[in-house]
Design a protein around this motif. Structure first.
Motif, mmCIF file in Angstrom:
data_model
loop_
_atom_site.group_PDB
_atom_site.id
_atom_site.type_symbol
_atom_site.label_atom_id
_atom_site.label_comp_id
_atom_site.label_asym_id
_atom_site.label_seq_id
_atom_site.Cartn_x
_atom_site.Cartn_y
_atom_site.Cartn_z
ATOM 1 N N ARG A 175 3.363 0.557 4.480
ATOM 2 C CA ARG A 175 3.514 1.327 3.540
ATOM 3 C C ARG A 175 4.437 1.534 2.579
ATOM 4 O O ARG A 175 5.547 1.011 3.016
ATOM 5 C CB ARG A 175 2.994 2.736 4.190
ATOM 6 C CG ARG A 175 1.839 2.612 5.353
ATOM 7 C CD ARG A 175 0.639 2.749 4.301
ATOM 8 N NE ARG A 175 -0.430 2.619 5.259
ATOM 9 C CZ ARG A 175 -1.912 2.789 4.991
ATOM 10 N NH1 ARG A 175 -1.847 3.467 3.719
ATOM 11 N NH2 ARG A 175 -2.781 2.827 5.996
ATOM 12 N N ARG B 15 0.716 -1.294 -0.038
ATOM 13 C CA ARG B 15 0.207 0.022 -0.068
ATOM 14 C C ARG B 15 0.750 1.120 0.074
ATOM 15 O O ARG B 15 1.754 1.435 0.856
ATOM 16 C CB ARG B 15 -0.940 0.100 1.299
ATOM 17 C CG ARG B 15 -1.913 -1.276 1.247
ATOM 18 C CD ARG B 15 -2.760 -1.301 2.390
ATOM 19 N NE ARG B 15 -3.076 0.075 2.965
ATOM 20 C CZ ARG B 15 -3.601 -0.172 4.302
ATOM 21 N NH1 ARG B 15 -3.590 -1.057 5.217
ATOM 22 N NH2 ARG B 15 -4.078 1.129 4.794
ATOM 23 N N HIS B 16 0.549 1.993 -0.708
ATOM 24 C CA HIS B 16 1.459 3.348 -0.972
ATOM 25 C C HIS B 16 0.939 4.260 0.301
ATOM 26 O O HIS B 16 -0.067 4.473 0.711
ATOM 27 C CB HIS B 16 0.999 4.241 -2.279
ATOM 28 C CG HIS B 16 1.605 3.587 -3.352
ATOM 29 N ND1 HIS B 16 2.976 3.595 -3.730
ATOM 30 C CD2 HIS B 16 1.003 2.624 -4.271
ATOM 31 C CE1 HIS B 16 3.331 2.934 -4.861
ATOM 32 N NE2 HIS B 16 2.125 2.321 -5.256
ATOM 33 N N ALA B 17 1.979 4.881 0.763
ATOM 34 C CA ALA B 17 1.832 5.836 2.131
ATOM 35 C C ALA B 17 1.429 7.014 1.548
ATOM 36 O O ALA B 17 1.677 7.667 0.316
ATOM 37 C CB ALA B 17 3.308 6.065 2.532
ATOM 38 N N SER B 18 0.514 7.813 2.450
ATOM 39 C CA SER B 18 -0.112 8.988 1.880
ATOM 40 C C SER B 18 1.071 10.133 2.446
ATOM 41 O O SER B 18 2.046 9.488 3.186
ATOM 42 C CB SER B 18 -1.133 9.365 2.837
ATOM 43 O OG SER B 18 -1.086 9.546 4.054
ATOM 44 N N LEU B 19 0.925 11.318 1.933
ATOM 45 C CA LEU B 19 1.673 12.492 2.280
ATOM 46 C C LEU B 19 1.811 12.483 3.987
ATOM 47 O O LEU B 19 2.883 12.589 4.678
ATOM 48 C CB LEU B 19 1.426 13.871 1.845
ATOM 49 C CG LEU B 19 2.568 14.850 1.941
ATOM 50 C CD1 LEU B 19 3.995 14.323 1.496
ATOM 51 C CD2 LEU B 19 2.241 15.966 1.362
ATOM 52 N N ASP B 20 0.621 12.530 4.603
ATOM 53 C CA ASP B 20 0.631 12.615 6.170
ATOM 54 C C ASP B 20 1.408 11.535 6.680
ATOM 55 O O ASP B 20 1.934 11.741 7.786
ATOM 56 C CB ASP B 20 -0.956 12.371 6.602
ATOM 57 C CG ASP B 20 -1.583 13.874 6.099
ATOM 58 O OD1 ASP B 20 -0.776 14.810 5.897
ATOM 59 O OD2 ASP B 20 -2.837 14.057 6.247
ATOM 60 N N VAL C 155 6.735 10.466 -2.161
ATOM 61 C CA VAL C 155 5.417 10.147 -2.293
ATOM 62 C C VAL C 155 4.792 10.551 -3.501
ATOM 63 O O VAL C 155 4.722 11.922 -3.667
ATOM 64 C CB VAL C 155 4.523 10.552 -0.943
ATOM 65 C CG1 VAL C 155 3.166 10.137 -1.057
ATOM 66 C CG2 VAL C 155 5.242 9.753 0.281
ATOM 67 N N ASP C 156 4.317 10.020 -4.290
ATOM 68 C CA ASP C 156 3.626 10.321 -5.560
ATOM 69 C C ASP C 156 4.557 11.207 -6.578
ATOM 70 O O ASP C 156 4.112 12.172 -6.865
ATOM 71 C CB ASP C 156 2.491 10.933 -5.309
ATOM 72 C CG ASP C 156 1.233 9.884 -4.475
ATOM 73 O OD1 ASP C 156 1.378 8.898 -4.862
ATOM 74 O OD2 ASP C 156 0.452 10.556 -3.635
#
Length: 139
Positions: free
Chosen positions: A97, A54-59, A118-119
């Motif tokens: 993540r 699962r990709h991590a969110s910026l937070d 991230v992204d």
């Protein structure tokens, strides 16, 4: 015992479980980078990446950076950007993540650097947008 510089703000302690993960990740990262050739470190990091689909969110990535900074503030040695970025990559993986671990360079002046993204955006890297680094390796 490390002493924080007067101009630095002491990082806040993460939750107890996250603090253990942060310290363990820092010690593993430093050990890997000191004892293994880079190709072996990259291969191990690539296999760790499979554990964290699962990709991590910026937070989440910012929480990872705060935990990493807290662990680094208590590390008795010198941790380089390569050590710190691998630490953040490992912390994120332990949390299930995925962040991108990047190693790159820029010219004039000639510099190398390692960070997480991230992204496609560097996380907690002030000044990266003024004179960006060219990514050489991204996991």
């Amino acid at each position: 015992m490390s002493i924080a510089m007067a101009t630095q703000i002491a990082p806040t302690r993460p939750a107890p479980g996250h603090a253990v993960i942060a310290i363990t990740s820092l010690l593993i990262a430093v050990g890997m980078l000191r004892l293994l050739p880079l190709r072996a470190v990259l291969a191990l990091a690539g296999s760790v990446q499979q554990v964290a689909p699962r990709h991590a969110s910026l937070d989440v990535a910012r929480e990872v950076i705060r935990a990493r900074d807290w662990a680094a503030a208590h590390y008795p040695g010198r941790a380089t950007c390569l050590d710190l970025s691998l630490t953040a990559f490992l912390i994120a993986a332990w949390r299930g993540r995925h962040v991108s671990w990047c190693i790159g360079c820029r010219f004039n002046p000639s510099e190398s650097h390692a960070w997480i993204e991230v992204d496609g955006e560097p996380v907690a890297e002030p000044g990266m947008f003024d004179d960006p680094f060219h990514v050489t390796i991204r996991l």
